[in-house]
Design a protein around this motif. Structure first.
Motif, PDB file in Angstrom:
ATOM      1  N   LEU A  23       0.758  -1.157  -0.094  1.00  0.00           N
ATOM      2  CA  LEU A  23      -0.024  -0.040  -0.083  1.00  0.00           C
ATOM      3  C   LEU A  23       0.929   1.304  -0.020  1.00  0.00           C
ATOM      4  O   LEU A  23       0.536   2.299  -0.753  1.00  0.00           O
ATOM      5  CB  LEU A  23      -0.854   0.028   1.280  1.00  0.00           C
ATOM      6  CG  LEU A  23      -2.077  -0.958   1.378  1.00  0.00           C
ATOM      7  CD1 LEU A  23      -2.906  -1.128   2.507  1.00  0.00           C
ATOM      8  CD2 LEU A  23      -2.892  -0.782   0.063  1.00  0.00           C
ATOM      9  N   LYS A  24       1.913   1.395   0.742  1.00  0.00           N
ATOM     10  CA  LYS A  24       2.734   2.517   0.916  1.00  0.00           C
ATOM     11  C   LYS A  24       3.531   2.602  -0.456  1.00  0.00           C
ATOM     12  O   LYS A  24       3.505   3.623  -0.760  1.00  0.00           O
ATOM     13  CB  LYS A  24       3.742   2.378   1.991  1.00  0.00           C
ATOM     14  CG  LYS A  24       3.250   2.269   3.494  1.00  0.00           C
ATOM     15  CD  LYS A  24       2.813   3.893   3.838  1.00  0.00           C
ATOM     16  CE  LYS A  24       2.125   4.063   5.251  1.00  0.00           C
ATOM     17  NZ  LYS A  24       1.978   5.213   5.425  1.00  0.00           N
ATOM     18  N   SER A  26       2.579   1.611  -3.350  1.00  0.00           N
ATOM     19  CA  SER A  26       1.522   2.204  -4.352  1.00  0.00           C
ATOM     20  C   SER A  26       1.311   3.596  -4.148  1.00  0.00           C
ATOM     21  O   SER A  26       1.095   4.466  -5.025  1.00  0.00           O
ATOM     22  CB  SER A  26       0.244   1.514  -4.111  1.00  0.00           C
ATOM     23  OG  SER A  26      -0.792   1.987  -4.867  1.00  0.00           O
ATOM     24  N   GLN A  27       1.206   4.144  -2.729  1.00  0.00           N
ATOM     25  CA  GLN A  27       0.789   5.396  -2.767  1.00  0.00           C
ATOM     26  C   GLN A  27       2.191   6.461  -3.060  1.00  0.00           C
ATOM     27  O   GLN A  27       2.149   7.391  -3.672  1.00  0.00           O
ATOM     28  CB  GLN A  27       0.830   5.691  -1.217  1.00  0.00           C
ATOM     29  CG  GLN A  27      -0.416   5.213  -0.822  1.00  0.00           C
ATOM     30  CD  GLN A  27      -0.646   5.160   0.710  1.00  0.00           C
ATOM     31  OE1 GLN A  27       0.344   5.629   1.607  1.00  0.00           O
ATOM     32  NE2 GLN A  27      -1.752   4.640   1.451  1.00  0.00           N
ATOM     33  N   LEU A  48      -7.220  -3.408  -2.225  1.00  0.00           N
ATOM     34  CA  LEU A  48      -7.058  -2.454  -1.257  1.00  0.00           C
ATOM     35  C   LEU A  48      -5.635  -1.175  -2.163  1.00  0.00           C
ATOM     36  O   LEU A  48      -6.164  -0.164  -2.132  1.00  0.00           O
ATOM     37  CB  LEU A  48      -6.275  -2.756   0.041  1.00  0.00           C
ATOM     38  CG  LEU A  48      -7.044  -3.549   1.034  1.00  0.00           C
ATOM     39  CD1 LEU A  48      -6.296  -3.922   2.200  1.00  0.00           C
ATOM     40  CD2 LEU A  48      -8.197  -2.601   1.650  1.00  0.00           C
ATOM     41  N   GLN A  52      -7.298   2.512  -3.268  1.00  0.00           N
ATOM     42  CA  GLN A  52      -6.548   3.828  -3.075  1.00  0.00           C
ATOM     43  C   GLN A  52      -6.078   4.385  -4.317  1.00  0.00           C
ATOM     44  O   GLN A  52      -5.466   5.513  -4.361  1.00  0.00           O
ATOM     45  CB  GLN A  52      -5.496   3.657  -2.002  1.00  0.00           C
ATOM     46  CG  GLN A  52      -4.265   2.759  -2.604  1.00  0.00           C
ATOM     47  CD  GLN A  52      -3.347   2.780  -1.465  1.00  0.00           C
ATOM     48  OE1 GLN A  52      -3.544   2.955  -0.294  1.00  0.00           O
ATOM     49  NE2 GLN A  52      -2.088   2.369  -1.796  1.00  0.00           N
TER      50      GLN A  52
END
Length: 252
Positions: A23-24, A26-27, A48, A52
């Protein structure tokens, strides 16, 4: 932010540090290739990521199997054409036991995922990165790779091996544009570690520092993920062969 088109490959992406890192990353602008043995949790990580606003694919794989590792690397290259960052993270925890009581099958299970899996990931991803002339690898070791852990001889040995592989790969590829580092978590609040207190009690040994971590709490997986993003990025461009303890002072 990562340069446009950057791709991060993450093993053990279905939970814990692997999910948080996916997730990080990807961000931070990476396209994500999420790899996990568990299809349900791996697909959930991908949902997820997409939820985002990120992009990615999921590949089911057993990292201890050569053909599965070849397949997840091929899927990454076939889909995106490159691998900028590789979080070589998948691992399993040992059943707490004195060394003399450890079954050979348990030894082989731990070494198969934690050492063979890391080795195979390095072997195939480094081929891609060497041809590219760039890339960052982050291996997940442990505080058990820096010191011994009571009743965890095989896990300790496996994580020492991860550190050895990290240093060896780093020195071999230091002039090839490829960096290889390792993180050493210690006391992270994940599904893998939530069972540890019970396992310790059953084994009859409870380390003094375990119930009261030096920093006063366990790490959130996001705190480890931030270090993964840093090591994957150009901000850590002068780091290779580094063994980074992210452990709240556990190994002091």
């Amino acid at each position: 932010m990562a340069p446009e088109g950057s791709v991060a490959l993450v093993t053990g992406a279905g939970s814990g540090i692997g999910r948080a890192a996916s997730l990080k990353l990807s961000q931070a602008g990476f396209k994500i290739v999420a790899v996990d043995f568990n299809s349900k949790t791996g697909e959930e990580t991908l949902r997820l990521v997409r939820g985002q606003g990120g992009e990615g694919i999921f590949v089911q794989a057993d990292v201890s199997k050569h053909e599965d590792v070849e397949r997840y690397v091929k899927a990454t290259v076939d889909t995106y054409g490159r691998i900028d960052a590789f979080f070589n993270n998948a691992g399993v925890l040992q059943k707490f036991s004195l060394l003399e009581n450890i079954e050979l099958s348990e030894f082989e299970r731990i070494m198969g995922v934690n050492v063979r899996g890391v080795f195979l990931g390095l072997k195939h991803v480094l081929q891609v990165m060497n041809k590219q002339g760039f890339g960052s690898v982050i291996n997940t070791a442990s505080t058990a790779g820096i010191r011994a852990e009571h009743s965890m001889a095989v896990y300790t040995a496996s994580k020492h091996a991860v550190i050895g592989l990290t240093k060896a790969a780093a020195i071999e590829y230091v002039r090839k544009g490829v960096r290889v580092n390792a993180i050493c978590p210690g006391g992270v609040d994940t599904a893998l570690t939530q069972a540890v207190p019970t396992m310790m009690q059953e084994s009859g040994y409870m380390p003094e520092e375990f119930p009261n971590m030096r920093i006063g709490r366990f790490a959130d997986p996001d705190e480890l993920a931030e270090m993964v993003v840093f090591l994957a990025s150009g901000k850590s461009s002068y780091m290779t062969g580094s063994i980074v303890a992210v452990d709240g002072g556990l190994t002091l």
